[in-house]
Design a protein around this motif. Structure first.
Motif, mmCIF file in Angstrom:
data_model
loop_
_atom_site.group_PDB
_atom_site.id
_atom_site.type_symbol
_atom_site.label_atom_id
_atom_site.label_comp_id
_atom_site.label_asym_id
_atom_site.label_seq_id
_atom_site.Cartn_x
_atom_site.Cartn_y
_atom_site.Cartn_z
ATOM 1 N N ALA A 75 0.814 -1.217 0.000
ATOM 2 C CA ALA A 75 0.000 0.000 0.000
ATOM 3 C C ALA A 75 0.846 1.264 0.000
ATOM 4 O O ALA A 75 0.409 2.310 -0.482
ATOM 5 C CB ALA A 75 -0.937 -0.005 1.201
ATOM 6 N N VAL A 76 2.058 1.179 0.503
ATOM 7 C CA VAL A 76 2.927 2.354 0.564
ATOM 8 C C VAL A 76 3.336 2.804 -0.839
ATOM 9 O O VAL A 76 3.427 3.998 -1.117
ATOM 10 C CB VAL A 76 4.181 2.030 1.412
ATOM 11 C CG1 VAL A 76 5.137 3.197 1.435
ATOM 12 C CG2 VAL A 76 3.775 1.628 2.811
ATOM 13 N N ASN A 77 3.547 1.860 -1.734
ATOM 14 C CA ASN A 77 4.069 2.179 -3.066
ATOM 15 C C ASN A 77 3.004 2.172 -4.158
ATOM 16 O O ASN A 77 3.340 2.060 -5.334
ATOM 17 C CB ASN A 77 5.168 1.184 -3.435
ATOM 18 C CG ASN A 77 6.362 1.308 -2.537
ATOM 19 O OD1 ASN A 77 6.731 2.403 -2.137
ATOM 20 N ND2 ASN A 77 6.967 0.178 -2.200
ATOM 21 N N LEU A 78 1.750 2.300 -3.800
ATOM 22 C CA LEU A 78 0.693 2.242 -4.816
ATOM 23 C C LEU A 78 0.759 3.395 -5.805
ATOM 24 O O LEU A 78 0.318 3.270 -6.938
ATOM 25 C CB LEU A 78 -0.685 2.210 -4.155
ATOM 26 C CG LEU A 78 -1.076 0.898 -3.506
ATOM 27 C CD1 LEU A 78 -2.453 1.012 -2.883
ATOM 28 C CD2 LEU A 78 -1.040 -0.240 -4.498
ATOM 29 N N GLU A 79 1.298 4.512 -5.383
ATOM 30 C CA GLU A 79 1.361 5.671 -6.277
ATOM 31 C C GLU A 79 2.675 5.754 -7.046
ATOM 32 O O GLU A 79 2.854 6.671 -7.833
ATOM 33 C CB GLU A 79 1.141 6.958 -5.472
ATOM 34 C CG GLU A 79 -0.208 7.014 -4.787
ATOM 35 C CD GLU A 79 -1.374 6.797 -5.745
ATOM 36 O OE1 GLU A 79 -1.350 7.348 -6.858
ATOM 37 O OE2 GLU A 79 -2.299 6.054 -5.379
ATOM 38 N N ARG A 80 3.563 4.802 -6.835
ATOM 39 C CA ARG A 80 4.818 4.799 -7.596
ATOM 40 C C ARG A 80 4.552 4.217 -8.973
ATOM 41 O O ARG A 80 3.595 3.483 -9.189
ATOM 42 C CB ARG A 80 5.875 4.026 -6.842
ATOM 43 C CG ARG A 80 6.164 4.733 -5.507
ATOM 44 C CD ARG A 80 7.271 4.134 -4.804
ATOM 45 N NE ARG A 80 8.491 4.843 -5.218
ATOM 46 C CZ ARG A 80 9.685 4.479 -4.842
ATOM 47 N NH1 ARG A 80 9.844 3.433 -4.086
ATOM 48 N NH2 ARG A 80 10.736 5.158 -5.223
ATOM 49 N N ASN A 81 5.460 4.490 -9.900
ATOM 50 C CA ASN A 81 5.129 4.342 -11.305
ATOM 51 C C ASN A 81 4.771 2.951 -11.806
ATOM 52 O O ASN A 81 3.715 2.812 -12.372
ATOM 53 C CB ASN A 81 6.219 4.934 -12.178
ATOM 54 C CG ASN A 81 5.667 5.343 -13.512
ATOM 55 O OD1 ASN A 81 4.523 5.067 -13.819
ATOM 56 N ND2 ASN A 81 6.462 6.003 -14.293
ATOM 57 N N PRO A 82 5.525 1.914 -11.703
ATOM 58 C CA PRO A 82 5.043 0.687 -12.359
ATOM 59 C C PRO A 82 3.723 0.185 -11.772
ATOM 60 O O PRO A 82 2.852 -0.280 -12.493
ATOM 61 C CB PRO A 82 6.152 -0.332 -12.138
ATOM 62 C CG PRO A 82 7.302 0.391 -11.593
ATOM 63 C CD PRO A 82 6.838 1.709 -11.107
ATOM 64 N N VAL A 83 3.575 0.322 -10.474
ATOM 65 C CA VAL A 83 2.368 -0.177 -9.818
ATOM 66 C C VAL A 83 1.173 0.707 -10.158
ATOM 67 O O VAL A 83 0.091 0.210 -10.493
ATOM 68 C CB VAL A 83 2.582 -0.261 -8.287
ATOM 69 C CG1 VAL A 83 1.311 -0.705 -7.589
ATOM 70 C CG2 VAL A 83 3.729 -1.186 -7.961
ATOM 71 N N SER A 84 1.346 2.006 -10.104
ATOM 72 C CA SER A 84 0.220 2.900 -10.393
ATOM 73 C C SER A 84 -0.199 2.806 -11.859
ATOM 74 O O SER A 84 -1.389 2.886 -12.172
ATOM 75 C CB SER A 84 0.572 4.342 -10.037
ATOM 76 O OG SER A 84 1.572 4.843 -10.898
ATOM 77 N N PHE A 85 0.769 2.631 -12.746
ATOM 78 C CA PHE A 85 0.425 2.475 -14.165
ATOM 79 C C PHE A 85 -0.435 1.234 -14.374
ATOM 80 O O PHE A 85 -1.451 1.272 -15.069
ATOM 81 C CB PHE A 85 1.702 2.376 -15.013
ATOM 82 C CG PHE A 85 1.422 2.107 -16.457
ATOM 83 C CD1 PHE A 85 1.028 3.132 -17.299
ATOM 84 C CD2 PHE A 85 1.528 0.824 -16.972
ATOM 85 C CE1 PHE A 85 0.755 2.882 -18.637
ATOM 86 C CE2 PHE A 85 1.251 0.569 -18.296
ATOM 87 C CZ PHE A 85 0.866 1.603 -19.134
ATOM 88 N N ALA A 86 -0.040 0.129 -13.766
ATOM 89 C CA ALA A 86 -0.801 -1.112 -13.924
ATOM 90 C C ALA A 86 -2.187 -0.992 -13.297
ATOM 91 O O ALA A 86 -3.175 -1.447 -13.872
ATOM 92 C CB ALA A 86 -0.032 -2.274 -13.306
ATOM 93 N N ARG A 87 -2.263 -0.370 -12.133
ATOM 94 C CA ARG A 87 -3.560 -0.232 -11.463
ATOM 95 C C ARG A 87 -4.489 0.704 -12.228
ATOM 96 O O ARG A 87 -5.698 0.492 -12.266
ATOM 97 C CB ARG A 87 -3.366 0.285 -10.039
ATOM 98 C CG ARG A 87 -2.731 -0.752 -9.143
ATOM 99 C CD ARG A 87 -2.640 -0.313 -7.701
ATOM 100 N NE ARG A 87 -3.980 -0.246 -7.133
ATOM 101 C CZ ARG A 87 -4.516 0.867 -6.636
ATOM 102 N NH1 ARG A 87 -3.844 1.986 -6.629
ATOM 103 N NH2 ARG A 87 -5.721 0.851 -6.123
ATOM 104 N N ASN A 88 -3.937 1.734 -12.840
ATOM 105 C CA ASN A 88 -4.766 2.692 -13.577
ATOM 106 C C ASN A 88 -5.198 2.165 -14.943
ATOM 107 O O ASN A 88 -6.145 2.689 -15.529
ATOM 108 C CB ASN A 88 -4.024 4.017 -13.754
ATOM 109 C CG ASN A 88 -3.813 4.724 -12.436
ATOM 110 O OD1 ASN A 88 -4.558 4.513 -11.482
ATOM 111 N ND2 ASN A 88 -2.784 5.547 -12.371
#
Length: 145
Positions: A102-115
């Motif tokens: 949950a800490v890194n949800l807004e970092r790039n690879p994770v946020s790109f995949a989630r969005n």
């Protein structure tokens, strides 16, 4: 005749990959495909028994069509099981990131995949559909040896 069957299987596969997964839950679809894996060979054996029972000697064209139908059904079933598996993997990866990262949800690879989950889903479904076109083409129009 082969062109008609090829077109029918392409249309059926398009429906199964792109539309049915939105209508039916993945668990229900997996159970349906799994039971179809058992029913299709059973129906083939019953049809072969009926043909032998009436002492009909099928032509090579009939045998080619029959084998191509069986292979096409198996391709559709197994390919759609893989589409379900890919969807389950993507959703599990997304849930894992939400619960354990949950800490890194807004970092790039994770946020790109989630969005872009819908785009990722469309991408792997399109790839599976394109591959199914090649497999079905090989079944229906490939050289028989």
């Amino acid at each position: 005749m082969k062109i008609v069957f090829y077109a029918l299987f392409v249309i059926l596969n398009c429906f199964l990959i792109f539309k049915l997964t939105k209508i039916v839950t993945p668990k229900t679809a997996a159970i349906s495909y799994g039971s179809a894996m058992l029913i299709v060979p059973l129906l083939a054996f019953i049809a072969a028994g009926i043909v032998r029972g009436i002492h009909y000697i099928p032509s090579p064209f009939f045998l080619d069509i029959f084998k191509a139908l069986l292979l096409s059904f198996f391709i559709l079933i197994l390919l759609n099981l893989m589409v379900l598996a890919a969807g389950a993997i993507v959703s599990k990866l997304n849930r894992f990131q939400e619960t354990h990262n949950a800490v890194n949800l807004e970092r790039n690879p994770v946020s790109f995949a989630r969005n872009n989950l819908q785009t990722i889903e469309l991408a792997y479904k399109t790839i599976f559909f394109a591959l199914s076109l090649l497999m079905l083409y090989g079944v229906w129009f490939g050289e028989k040896k």
